[in-house]
Design a protein around this motif. Sequence first.
Motif, PDB file in Angstrom:
ATOM      1  N   ASN A   1     -39.023  45.183  17.458  1.00  0.00           N
ATOM      2  CA  ASN A   1     -39.086  43.882  18.124  1.00  0.00           C
ATOM      3  C   ASN A   1     -40.120  42.962  17.486  1.00  0.00           C
ATOM      4  O   ASN A   1     -39.923  41.744  17.408  1.00  0.00           O
ATOM      5  N   GLN A   2     -41.233  43.531  17.039  1.00  0.00           N
ATOM      6  CA  GLN A   2     -42.274  42.716  16.417  1.00  0.00           C
ATOM      7  C   GLN A   2     -41.883  42.269  15.015  1.00  0.00           C
ATOM      8  O   GLN A   2     -42.263  41.187  14.568  1.00  0.00           O
ATOM      9  N   ALA A   3     -41.121  43.113  14.305  1.00  0.00           N
ATOM     10  CA  ALA A   3     -40.751  42.781  12.931  1.00  0.00           C
ATOM     11  C   ALA A   3     -39.565  41.840  12.859  1.00  0.00           C
ATOM     12  O   ALA A   3     -39.413  41.100  11.878  1.00  0.00           O
ATOM     13  N   LEU A   4     -38.707  41.841  13.881  1.00  0.00           N
ATOM     14  CA  LEU A   4     -37.465  41.072  13.822  1.00  0.00           C
ATOM     15  C   LEU A   4     -37.695  39.574  13.607  1.00  0.00           C
ATOM     16  O   LEU A   4     -37.024  38.965  12.756  1.00  0.00           O
ATOM     17  N   PRO A   5     -38.603  38.909  14.345  1.00  0.00           N
ATOM     18  CA  PRO A   5     -38.816  37.481  14.076  1.00  0.00           C
ATOM     19  C   PRO A   5     -39.246  37.200  12.643  1.00  0.00           C
ATOM     20  O   PRO A   5     -38.798  36.224  12.039  1.00  0.00           O
ATOM     21  N   PHE A   6     -40.120  38.057  12.077  1.00  0.00           N
ATOM     22  CA  PHE A   6     -40.538  37.879  10.690  1.00  0.00           C
ATOM     23  C   PHE A   6     -39.356  38.011   9.738  1.00  0.00           C
ATOM     24  O   PHE A   6     -39.226  37.257   8.770  1.00  0.00           O
TER      25      PHE A   6
ATOM     26  N   GLU B   1     -45.236  34.610  22.180  1.00  0.00           N
ATOM     27  CA  GLU B   1     -45.071  33.704  23.330  1.00  0.00           C
ATOM     28  C   GLU B   1     -43.906  32.762  23.049  1.00  0.00           C
ATOM     29  O   GLU B   1     -44.082  31.570  22.778  1.00  0.00           O
ATOM     30  N   PRO B   2     -42.670  33.268  23.097  1.00  0.00           N
ATOM     31  CA  PRO B   2     -41.520  32.441  22.709  1.00  0.00           C
ATOM     32  C   PRO B   2     -41.225  31.277  23.643  1.00  0.00           C
ATOM     33  O   PRO B   2     -40.517  30.348  23.253  1.00  0.00           O
ATOM     34  N   ASN B   3     -41.742  31.309  24.852  1.00  0.00           N
ATOM     35  CA  ASN B   3     -41.491  30.234  25.806  1.00  0.00           C
ATOM     36  C   ASN B   3     -42.723  29.385  26.062  1.00  0.00           C
ATOM     37  O   ASN B   3     -42.787  28.649  27.056  1.00  0.00           O
ATOM     38  N   SER B   4     -43.714  29.479  25.183  1.00  0.00           N
ATOM     39  CA  SER B   4     -44.898  28.644  25.319  1.00  0.00           C
ATOM     40  C   SER B   4     -44.564  27.198  24.949  1.00  0.00           C
ATOM     41  O   SER B   4     -43.526  26.910  24.329  1.00  0.00           O
ATOM     42  N   THR B   5     -45.448  26.299  25.326  1.00  0.00           N
ATOM     43  CA  THR B   5     -45.229  24.887  25.017  1.00  0.00           C
ATOM     44  C   THR B   5     -45.144  24.658  23.513  1.00  0.00           C
ATOM     45  O   THR B   5     -44.312  23.871  23.033  1.00  0.00           O
ATOM     46  N   PHE B   6     -45.982  25.355  22.764  1.00  0.00           N
ATOM     47  CA  PHE B   6     -45.985  25.210  21.310  1.00  0.00           C
ATOM     48  C   PHE B   6     -44.648  25.637  20.712  1.00  0.00           C
ATOM     49  O   PHE B   6     -44.058  24.931  19.885  1.00  0.00           O
ATOM     50  N   ALA B   7     -44.147  26.813  21.136  1.00  0.00           N
ATOM     51  CA  ALA B   7     -42.889  27.327  20.597  1.00  0.00           C
ATOM     52  C   ALA B   7     -41.712  26.435  20.981  1.00  0.00           C
ATOM     53  O   ALA B   7     -40.840  26.137  20.156  1.00  0.00           O
ATOM     54  N   VAL B   8     -41.670  25.984  22.229  1.00  0.00           N
ATOM     55  CA  VAL B   8     -40.570  25.135  22.680  1.00  0.00           C
ATOM     56  C   VAL B   8     -40.601  23.792  21.955  1.00  0.00           C
ATOM     57  O   VAL B   8     -39.552  23.263  21.544  1.00  0.00           O
ATOM     58  N   ALA B   9     -41.797  23.231  21.772  1.00  0.00           N
ATOM     59  CA  ALA B   9     -41.903  21.946  21.082  1.00  0.00           C
ATOM     60  C   ALA B   9     -41.420  22.052  19.639  1.00  0.00           C
ATOM     61  O   ALA B   9     -40.683  21.174  19.151  1.00  0.00           O
ATOM     62  N   LEU B  10     -41.808  23.114  18.935  1.00  0.00           N
ATOM     63  CA  LEU B  10     -41.360  23.289  17.552  1.00  0.00           C
ATOM     64  C   LEU B  10     -39.848  23.441  17.464  1.00  0.00           C
ATOM     65  O   LEU B  10     -39.251  23.113  16.436  1.00  0.00           O
ATOM     66  N   SER B  11     -39.221  23.936  18.519  1.00  0.00           N
ATOM     67  CA  SER B  11     -37.772  24.150  18.498  1.00  0.00           C
ATOM     68  C   SER B  11     -36.982  22.856  18.443  1.00  0.00           C
ATOM     69  O   SER B  11     -35.775  22.885  18.182  1.00  0.00           O
TER      70      SER B  11
ATOM     71  N   ARG C   1     -37.612  32.614  18.021  1.00  0.00           N
ATOM     72  CA  ARG C   1     -37.542  32.819  19.469  1.00  0.00           C
ATOM     73  C   ARG C   1     -36.345  33.686  19.839  1.00  0.00           C
ATOM     74  O   ARG C   1     -36.429  34.533  20.729  1.00  0.00           O
ATOM     75  N   LEU C   2     -35.224  33.496  19.154  1.00  0.00           N
ATOM     76  CA  LEU C   2     -34.047  34.311  19.433  1.00  0.00           C
ATOM     77  C   LEU C   2     -34.273  35.771  19.076  1.00  0.00           C
ATOM     78  O   LEU C   2     -33.726  36.677  19.708  1.00  0.00           O
ATOM     79  N   GLY C   3     -35.087  36.032  18.051  1.00  0.00           N
ATOM     80  CA  GLY C   3     -35.376  37.399  17.658  1.00  0.00           C
ATOM     81  C   GLY C   3     -36.474  38.057  18.458  1.00  0.00           C
ATOM     82  O   GLY C   3     -36.745  39.247  18.278  1.00  0.00           O
ATOM     83  N   SER C   4     -37.121  37.308  19.370  1.00  0.00           N
ATOM     84  CA  SER C   4     -38.206  37.857  20.172  1.00  0.00           C
ATOM     85  C   SER C   4     -37.651  38.645  21.349  1.00  0.00           C
ATOM     86  O   SER C   4     -36.443  38.710  21.578  1.00  0.00           O
ATOM     87  N   ALA C   5     -38.572  39.232  22.109  1.00  0.00           N
ATOM     88  CA  ALA C   5     -38.167  40.038  23.261  1.00  0.00           C
ATOM     89  C   ALA C   5     -37.696  39.176  24.433  1.00  0.00           C
ATOM     90  O   ALA C   5     -37.050  39.684  25.356  1.00  0.00           O
ATOM     91  N   THR C   6     -38.009  37.869  24.418  1.00  0.00           N
ATOM     92  CA  THR C   6     -37.601  36.962  25.492  1.00  0.00           C
ATOM     93  C   THR C   6     -36.839  35.794  24.891  1.00  0.00           C
ATOM     94  O   THR C   6     -37.425  34.755  24.584  1.00  0.00           O
ATOM     95  N   PRO C   7     -35.538  35.935  24.665  1.00  0.00           N
ATOM     96  CA  PRO C   7     -34.762  34.857  24.044  1.00  0.00           C
ATOM     97  C   PRO C   7     -34.758  33.605  24.905  1.00  0.00           C
ATOM     98  O   PRO C   7     -34.864  33.673  26.130  1.00  0.00           O
ATOM     99  N   PRO C   8     -34.622  32.426  24.287  1.00  0.00           N
ATOM    100  CA  PRO C   8     -34.620  31.161  25.039  1.00  0.00           C
ATOM    101  C   PRO C   8     -33.284  30.945  25.728  1.00  0.00           C
ATOM    102  O   PRO C   8     -32.271  31.591  25.417  1.00  0.00           O
ATOM    103  N   PRO C   9     -33.212  29.983  26.662  1.00  0.00           N
ATOM    104  CA  PRO C   9     -31.928  29.646  27.305  1.00  0.00           C
ATOM    105  C   PRO C   9     -30.927  29.099  26.290  1.00  0.00           C
ATOM    106  O   PRO C   9     -31.316  28.491  25.282  1.00  0.00           O
ATOM    107  N   ARG C  10     -29.662  29.298  26.570  1.00  0.00           N
ATOM    108  CA  ARG C  10     -28.628  28.886  25.616  1.00  0.00           C
ATOM    109  C   ARG C  10     -28.604  27.377  25.423  1.00  0.00           C
ATOM    110  O   ARG C  10     -28.308  26.881  24.337  1.00  0.00           O
ATOM    111  N   ARG C  11     -28.937  26.620  26.461  1.00  0.00           N
ATOM    112  CA  ARG C  11     -28.905  25.164  26.334  1.00  0.00           C
ATOM    113  C   ARG C  11     -29.949  24.693  25.314  1.00  0.00           C
ATOM    114  O   ARG C  11     -29.715  23.709  24.599  1.00  0.00           O
ATOM    115  N   GLN C  12     -31.086  25.385  25.255  1.00  0.00           N
ATOM    116  CA  GLN C  12     -32.079  25.027  24.252  1.00  0.00           C
ATOM    117  C   GLN C  12     -31.577  25.335  22.848  1.00  0.00           C
ATOM    118  O   GLN C  12     -31.843  24.584  21.898  1.00  0.00           O
TER     119      GLN C  12
END
Length: 433
Positions: free
Chosen positions: A239-244, A382-392, A405-416
């Motif tokens: 899980n930690q390596a997947l985003p990289f 922190e895939p749902n932090s303000t920083f991560a969401v803003a960069l998206s 964020r999609l590769g993290s343990a907490t994927p974002p909502p589909r609308r995002q």
Amino acid sequence: TGMKQSMRRIGLVAGREFLAAVMNKGFVIGLLMMPAIIAILTVVFPRLVNRNVPAVRGEVAVIDATGQVADALRSALTPEAIVARRRASAARVLQNTPGGVRAAGTSSAAMDRAVGTPPQLTILERPANADLQREKQWLTGPVTADGLRHLALIVIQPDAIVPATGRTAYGSYELFVPENIDSRLETELYDAIRESLISARIQAHNLNRQEVEAVMNVRRAGSVTVAIGVERRTNLAFNQALPFVFAGLLVFGIMIGGQTLLTQTVEEKSNRVIEVLLSAVSPLELMAGKILGQMAVSMLVLAFYIGIGLFALMSFAMIGLLNPILIVYLVLFFLISYLLFAAVFSAVGAAVNEMREAQSLMTPVMLVLMAPWMFATVIGREPNSTFAVALSFIPPVNTFAMMIRLGSATPPPRRQVLLTMVVGLLAAAAVTW
């Protein structure tokens, strides 16, 4: 009719770019170079490093003010005890890994490579009232006639076994080592001292160590990740390596096609080939053909490495850890990101006449391209932090941030995810225009 002719000319340019790239020997060598290097590092290199490595031989001086630790320390630093601790440590690392990885790691040959050659240590007991400064100078002394180095000086404090009167906290120890000591040997010393002190304390309290260890031993259960309609064992390292990995594939694929676009544009301008091409096609058709041709090359490279990754996961019975939809998202975000950055690379190539001039313009582009990968740890944790969401939603890094964020343990909502795609496509269209 004019549209069909334009599309045909774009197709001809794209086909020329694709064939010119893939039929090059350098492309084939470069494509196979990375898997070859990985294979060497993971298979050949460990065998070469651990083969015929001479054992570390040396002396360890002990000043034991308690008189109860030196014997236990001598037993804890025998080669057999060191090998047992190393094997136990390797087994703990493999405990929560998938079955295929665990089976490969616990094989006799793999375990022997992980354990390595244990050091050969001779314990020298010093009197409790020994001169500490003189013993420190002993560490810098010459090698003995038997070839033994002076490796460490261990000083056990008087209250390390029984607390001082009126206190509940135990004393500890001091460890002095010479320069350039092997870090693995220092770790062995720390582990051996800790084990010896615990044994001596348990014995001082007339306790049974096996019973104490049984009381303190709590087997760590592997967590289970629950998703809609499926459950699978959690693998923290994966899980930690997947985003990289996902961010790296995006960056790597874009760099391959983008830098080729830049180089070819500058070369064709310098040798006036581009003037001949522009006599047959329009600038828009030429740029579109070049971008599409190099995009096909980058997609070929991306598919090659995705295939290698899937084969590796299947070989180690880890394919169930990967959600297949992530591959689809990776391809979609790659196409969006590539269109945007390919236009930027083409613009840089069109703006200069020599590669030396392009280097100064390339620096900010490469910084923007590498920034999301450098922030992969922060975004993945922190895939749902303000920083991560803003960069998206900030081009041109939005697709990278969303893929992490999609590769993290907490994927974002589909609308995002859909909104990121829309923003990325609009940005790519604007930059290309």
